[in-house]
Scaffold this motif. Structure first.
Motif, PDB file in Angstrom:
ATOM      1  N   SER A   5       3.456  12.385   4.300  1.00 50.65           N
ATOM      2  CA  SER A   5       2.912  11.197   3.638  1.00 50.65           C
ATOM      3  C   SER A   5       1.747  10.664   4.458  1.00 50.65           C
ATOM      4  N   VAL A   6       0.531  10.932   3.991  1.00 49.27           N
ATOM      5  CA  VAL A   6      -0.685  10.521   4.695  1.00 49.27           C
ATOM      6  C   VAL A   6      -1.091   9.146   4.160  1.00 49.27           C
ATOM      7  N   MET A   7      -0.384   8.118   4.603  1.00 50.23           N
ATOM      8  CA  MET A   7      -0.652   6.775   4.109  1.00 50.23           C
ATOM      9  C   MET A   7      -2.030   6.305   4.572  1.00 50.23           C
ATOM     10  N   ALA A   8      -2.808   5.816   3.635  1.00 45.47           N
ATOM     11  CA  ALA A   8      -4.154   5.315   3.935  1.00 45.47           C
ATOM     12  C   ALA A   8      -4.620   4.488   2.748  1.00 45.47           C
TER      13      ALA A   8
ATOM     14  N   ALA B 266      -2.271 -11.944   3.109  1.00 43.73           N
ATOM     15  CA  ALA B 266      -2.293 -11.662   1.677  1.00 43.73           C
ATOM     16  C   ALA B 266      -2.870 -10.269   1.482  1.00 43.73           C
ATOM     17  N   GLU B 267      -2.037  -9.360   1.016  1.00 40.54           N
ATOM     18  CA  GLU B 267      -2.428  -7.947   0.980  1.00 40.54           C
ATOM     19  C   GLU B 267      -2.647  -7.458  -0.443  1.00 40.54           C
ATOM     20  N   GLY B 268      -3.863  -7.001  -0.723  1.00 42.67           N
ATOM     21  CA  GLY B 268      -4.190  -6.435  -2.016  1.00 42.67           C
ATOM     22  C   GLY B 268      -3.751  -4.983  -2.115  1.00 42.67           C
ATOM     23  N   CYS B 269      -3.722  -4.477  -3.344  1.00 39.21           N
ATOM     24  CA  CYS B 269      -3.187  -3.134  -3.578  1.00 39.21           C
ATOM     25  C   CYS B 269      -4.127  -2.014  -3.146  1.00 39.21           C
ATOM     26  N   GLU B 270      -5.316  -2.357  -2.635  1.00 41.76           N
ATOM     27  CA  GLU B 270      -6.199  -1.334  -2.067  1.00 41.76           C
ATOM     28  C   GLU B 270      -5.663  -0.781  -0.752  1.00 41.76           C
ATOM     29  N   ALA B 271      -4.726  -1.497  -0.150  1.00 40.97           N
ATOM     30  CA  ALA B 271      -4.187  -1.129   1.159  1.00 40.97           C
ATOM     31  C   ALA B 271      -3.418   0.182   1.104  1.00 40.97           C
ATOM     32  N   GLY B 272      -3.235   0.792   2.280  1.00 41.53           N
ATOM     33  CA  GLY B 272      -2.386   1.969   2.386  1.00 41.53           C
ATOM     34  C   GLY B 272      -0.939   1.561   2.565  1.00 41.53           C
ATOM     35  N   GLY B 273      -0.034   2.508   2.335  1.00 41.02           N
ATOM     36  CA  GLY B 273       1.397   2.227   2.483  1.00 41.02           C
ATOM     37  C   GLY B 273       1.938   1.447   1.302  1.00 41.02           C
ATOM     38  N   HIS B 274       2.973   0.633   1.549  1.00 37.38           N
ATOM     39  CA  HIS B 274       3.629  -0.128   0.490  1.00 37.38           C
ATOM     40  C   HIS B 274       2.688  -1.225  -0.013  1.00 37.38           C
TER      41      HIS B 274
ATOM     42  N   GLY C  96       5.699   6.092  -6.611  1.00 37.01           N
ATOM     43  CA  GLY C  96       6.816   5.150  -6.537  1.00 37.01           C
ATOM     44  C   GLY C  96       6.749   3.976  -7.483  1.00 37.01           C
ATOM     45  N   ARG C  97       5.806   3.953  -8.400  1.00 35.01           N
ATOM     46  CA  ARG C  97       5.748   2.829  -9.340  1.00 35.01           C
ATOM     47  C   ARG C  97       7.020   2.758 -10.187  1.00 35.01           C
ATOM     48  N   SER C  98       7.576   3.910 -10.518  1.00 39.17           N
ATOM     49  CA  SER C  98       8.767   3.934 -11.368  1.00 39.17           C
ATOM     50  C   SER C  98       9.993   3.364 -10.666  1.00 39.17           C
ATOM     51  N   THR C  99       9.969   3.352  -9.344  1.00 41.65           N
ATOM     52  CA  THR C  99      11.115   2.847  -8.576  1.00 41.65           C
ATOM     53  C   THR C  99      10.956   1.379  -8.187  1.00 41.65           C
ATOM     54  N   GLY C 100       9.744   0.840  -8.416  1.00 44.51           N
ATOM     55  CA  GLY C 100       9.481  -0.530  -7.993  1.00 44.51           C
ATOM     56  C   GLY C 100       9.041  -0.636  -6.551  1.00 44.51           C
ATOM     57  N   HIS C 101       8.771   0.516  -5.920  1.00 43.54           N
ATOM     58  CA  HIS C 101       8.330   0.539  -4.517  1.00 43.54           C
ATOM     59  C   HIS C 101       7.074   1.396  -4.394  1.00 43.54           C
ATOM     60  N   PRO C 102       5.945   0.932  -4.958  1.00 43.96           N
ATOM     61  CA  PRO C 102       4.718   1.743  -4.923  1.00 43.96           C
ATOM     62  C   PRO C 102       4.146   1.901  -3.520  1.00 43.96           C
ATOM     63  N   VAL C 103       3.649   3.090  -3.251  1.00 47.81           N
ATOM     64  CA  VAL C 103       3.091   3.439  -1.940  1.00 47.81           C
ATOM     65  C   VAL C 103       1.775   4.167  -2.151  1.00 47.81           C
ATOM     66  N   ARG C 104       0.729   3.753  -1.408  1.00 46.68           N
ATOM     67  CA  ARG C 104      -0.570   4.429  -1.500  1.00 46.68           C
ATOM     68  C   ARG C 104      -0.743   5.409  -0.345  1.00 46.68           C
TER      69      ARG C 104
END
Length: 310
Positions: free
Chosen positions: A274-277, A136-144, A222-230
């Motif tokens: 893209s420095v995903m973290a 179960a992955e919360g939105c604090e995570a990096g990437g998608h 990417g929120r506007s595309t439905g594919h948010p990435v941190r």
């Protein structure tokens, strides 16, 4: 510190390494498994023969269990789904899609199946179709990412399913691991901290950028595309968000990020890559071995739980 996840995965400590594309390859996976956690090879968009080679290289480095993360949107997902059976991989985690059609094949092969989920509904569906556990992955995570925070998501999923829950998103030390145990999780998945491990093959520029990060240095595109990435804020995230505000098309936005993760991980371009973290990057201050990371996280969590009092 033993939980159902330790028994299910045959690991010493309830720590799972995140399946991070371009980062989680055989060196990292083997090192985490050797240290007592569960290492994961990220298949990403790689062809089946590349994934097979990664699996075999990991087996040469460790005889302990490790897993493969399959990104189900990959054009090679069906072939990789068969490769993990042929190579007798212990565990499969999945993301970016629905694994239902593959679960019977994996279960028949004795593979432990653990989908990554970001909602209660998906967790319940995965349990119904035979998943052994969920991440179960919360939105604090990096990437998608999804929309719910780890604090809100974990207890709701724990209450909704009988299978064990592995928490992900915002876990960077023993305090985070102890916290998700209190929320009902039975293991923690760690990504960003393992990115800066000695065994991680990411470019030094990438590692240094995470270590120098502050609490507010990540951005979501990417929120506007439905594919948010941190990712960590840089020229690429600023340009992307500007184009989003201008209402640019999905195709135009995708063109900006094409190959950007490889650019950062392999080439060390932390300006336009893209420095995903995860948001936890601001807590990470040093590079360590996977063994030391796991030892430190587990011992701190054990001490906190043992000495907790009101």
């Amino acid at each position: 510190m033993k939980t159902r996840i330790c028994d299910l995965l045959k690991i010493e400590y309830p720590i799972v390494q995140g399946g991070m594309a371009w980062v989680a390859e055989h060196h990292l996976a083997a090192a985490v498994s050797e240290a007592g956690g569960l290492g994961i090879i990220a298949a990403g968009n790689a062809p089946a023969d590349v994934v097979r080679d990664e699996i075999r290289k990991a087996k040469a480095l460790t005889n302990k269990p490790f897993g493969v993360n399959i990104m189900l949107l990959s054009p090679h997902a069906a072939e990789v789904a068969e490769v993990v059976v042929e190579e007798k991989v212990s565990v499969v985690t999945t993301g970016a899609g629905n694994p239902e059609s593959y679960i019977p094949m994996w279960k028949e092969a004795g593979i432990v199946v653990i989908p990554v989920v970001a909602s209660v509904a998906l967790a319940k569906r995965m349990e119904k179709y035979g998943a052994d556990a969920v991440v179960a992955e919360g939105c604090e995570a990096g990437g998608h990412i999804g929309e719910l925070t780890t604090m809100a998501l974990i207890p709701q999923i724990v209450d909704a399913v009988e299978i064990p829950v592995i928490a992900a998103g915002g876990i960077g030390d023993g305090r985070g691991l102890a916290a998700v145990f209190m929320l009902g999780a039975e293991a923690g998945q760690i990504g960003t901290r393992f990115v800066v491990s000695h065994e991680s093959i990411v470019h030094d520029n990438y590692k240094k950028r995470i270590i120098s990060s502050k609490d507010i240095d990540s951005a979501v595109t990417g929120r506007s595309t439905g594919h948010p990435v941190r990712s960590i804020r840089n020229n690429m995230t600023r340009n992307y968000q500007k184009l989003e505000q201008e209402g640019k098309s999905f195709e135009e936005l995708e063109l900006l990020t094409l190959g950007s993760l490889k650019k950062a991980v392999v080439d060390g371009d932390i300006i336009n890559g893209s420095v995903m973290a995860g948001q936890i990057a601001g807590l990470i201050s040093k590079e360590q071995s996977c063994k030391d990371i796991i030892k430190e996280v587990v011992s701190e969590a054990e001490e906190l739980i043992k000495n907790f009092h009101f």
